[in-house]
Design an enzyme around this catalytic site. Structure first.
Site, PDB file in Angstrom:
ATOM      1  N   HIS A  56       8.856   2.944   8.241  1.00 55.61           N
ATOM      2  CA  HIS A  56       8.914   1.989   9.477  1.00 55.61           C
ATOM      3  C   HIS A  56       7.647   2.321  10.474  1.00 55.61           C
ATOM      4  O   HIS A  56       7.440   3.850  10.835  1.00 55.61           O
ATOM      5  CB  HIS A  56      10.212   1.631  10.320  1.00 55.61           C
ATOM      6  CG  HIS A  56       9.940   0.891  11.874  1.00 55.61           C
ATOM      7  ND1 HIS A  56      10.273  -0.419  11.528  1.00 55.61           N
ATOM      8  CD2 HIS A  56       9.493   1.265  12.914  1.00 55.61           C
ATOM      9  CE1 HIS A  56       9.429  -1.233  12.581  1.00 55.61           C
ATOM     10  NE2 HIS A  56       9.233   0.108  13.743  1.00 55.61           N
ATOM     11  N   SER A  84       1.495  -1.022   0.446  1.00 57.26           N
ATOM     12  CA  SER A  84       0.268   0.080  -0.004  1.00 57.26           C
ATOM     13  C   SER A  84       1.006   1.369   0.198  1.00 57.26           C
ATOM     14  O   SER A  84       0.324   1.772  -0.826  1.00 57.26           O
ATOM     15  CB  SER A  84      -1.086  -0.111   1.206  1.00 57.26           C
ATOM     16  OG  SER A  84      -0.517   0.097   2.706  1.00 57.26           O
ATOM     17  N   ASN A  85       2.220   1.039   0.665  1.00 49.94           N
ATOM     18  CA  ASN A  85       3.072   2.416   0.829  1.00 49.94           C
ATOM     19  C   ASN A  85       3.769   2.920  -0.703  1.00 49.94           C
ATOM     20  O   ASN A  85       3.840   4.088  -1.537  1.00 49.94           O
ATOM     21  CB  ASN A  85       4.482   2.052   1.535  1.00 49.94           C
ATOM     22  CG  ASN A  85       3.558   2.638   2.816  1.00 49.94           C
ATOM     23  OD1 ASN A  85       3.420   3.474   3.165  1.00 49.94           O
ATOM     24  ND2 ASN A  85       3.677   1.721   3.690  1.00 49.94           N
TER      25      ASN A  85
HETATM   26  C1  GAR Z   1       3.877  -0.956   6.609  1.00 50.92           C
HETATM   27  O1  GAR Z   1       3.953  -0.277   8.367  1.00 50.92           O
HETATM   28  C2  GAR Z   1       5.740  -0.952   7.108  1.00 50.92           C
HETATM   29  O2  GAR Z   1       6.113   0.188   8.067  1.00 50.92           O
HETATM   30  C3  GAR Z   1       5.636  -2.153   7.640  1.00 50.92           C
HETATM   31  O3  GAR Z   1       5.258  -2.831   7.054  1.00 50.92           O
HETATM   32  C4  GAR Z   1       4.326  -2.061   6.514  1.00 50.92           C
HETATM   33  C5  GAR Z   1       3.935  -2.716   5.061  1.00 50.92           C
HETATM   34  O4  GAR Z   1       2.488  -2.191   4.452  1.00 50.92           O
HETATM   35  N1  GAR Z   1       6.550  -1.871   7.850  1.00 50.92           N
HETATM   36  C6  GAR Z   1       7.815  -2.549   8.343  1.00 50.92           C
HETATM   37  O5  GAR Z   1       7.341  -3.174   9.814  1.00 50.92           O
HETATM   38  C7  GAR Z   1       9.317  -2.633   8.421  1.00 50.92           C
HETATM   39  N2  GAR Z   1      10.014  -2.508   9.670  1.00 50.92           N
HETATM   40  P1  GAR Z   1       2.177  -2.261   2.814  1.00 50.92           P
HETATM   41  O6  GAR Z   1       2.986  -3.143   2.816  1.00 50.92           O
HETATM   42  O7  GAR Z   1       0.910  -2.154   3.011  1.00 50.92           O
HETATM   43  O8  GAR Z   1       3.384  -0.902   2.103  1.00 50.92           O
END
Ligand code: GAR
Length: 222
Positions: A117, A21-22
């Protein structure tokens, strides 16, 4: 946009392990013209990661590299670096990439590997940051965008965003509240990097921690 119109756009390689999603927030900011960057490749260590589907939907090359097929973390990172270089990447974004990276990747892109993070670092590094925050009983939580160094979530902090922790929160509620801020913060930071406003300062003589300085943005032409 206030960015340098003559500078080439930032060429991003985004590494994902899950939903992405990021990544989507970055792709959307680029397509809306809010971020002067190009996502040149998306790489995942998980072949079924939804992030790879998001890349394909945006017509961005999607590369799956199974870390289990490599003999060491370094060998895996060599393959990642090769794929990033093949696509002309100048800045690497770890967007939910759940692998520890090695100096093989960091030395290939000095001060150009960025991680997001879901905690206010240095609190709650590593896995399950939101659960760690809830169990600790903090009243505010948030997210951090930082340059990656050889430690786990220890690199120089670029920017943070804060959210409240509510009495009735469970991990899912807190995760969602933080994630919404992640989707704003990550594209904003990448925009500053694209404008060459983000620099790591090292005072080697003072043996001080590297710190990030963000220079002011250009004023929009009037
Ligand atoms: C996000 O919350 C990111 O901050 C976290 O994983 C998620 C990924 O979401 N990252 C960590 O925890 C790294 N240590 P996404 O795949 O929907 O972007």
């Amino acid at each position: 946009m206030s960015g340098a119109v003559d500078a080439p756009p930032l060429v991003l390689g985004v590494l994902v392990s899950g939903s992405g999603s990021n990544l989507q927030a970055v792709l959307d900011a680029v397509s809306r013209g809010e971020l002067r960057a190009k996502v040149a490749v998306v790489i995942s260590n998980v072949a079924s990661a939804k992030g790879l589907d998001r890349a394909r939907a945006a017509r961005v090359p999607a590369v799956a590299l199974d870390h289990k097929a490599y003999g060491s973390r370094e060998a895996f990172d060599e393959a990642v670096v090769e794929a990033l270089r093949a696509h002309g990447v100048t800045c690497v974004v770890l967007a939910g990439f759940m692998r520890i990276v090695t100096p093989v990747l960091l030395d290939a892109f000095p001060d150009r590997v960025v991680n997001i993070h879901p905690s206010l670092l240095p609190a709650f590094p590593g896995v399950d940051a939101q659960g760690q925050a809830l169990r600790y009983g903090v009243r505010v939580a948030g997210c951090t965008v930082h340059f990656v160094d050889a430690g786990t979530d220890t690199g120089p902090i670029i920017a943070q965003a804060v959210v409240p922790v509510n009495e009735e929160d469970d991990v899912e509620a807190l995760r969602a509240r933080i994630l919404a801020r992640e989707h704003e913060l990550l594209p904003a930071v990448l925009g500053w990097i694209a404008e060459d406003r983000v620099h790591v300062e090292r005072d080697v003589a003072a043996n001080a921690r590297p710190r990030v300085r963000i220079s002011p943005g250009r004023r929009p032409a009037s």
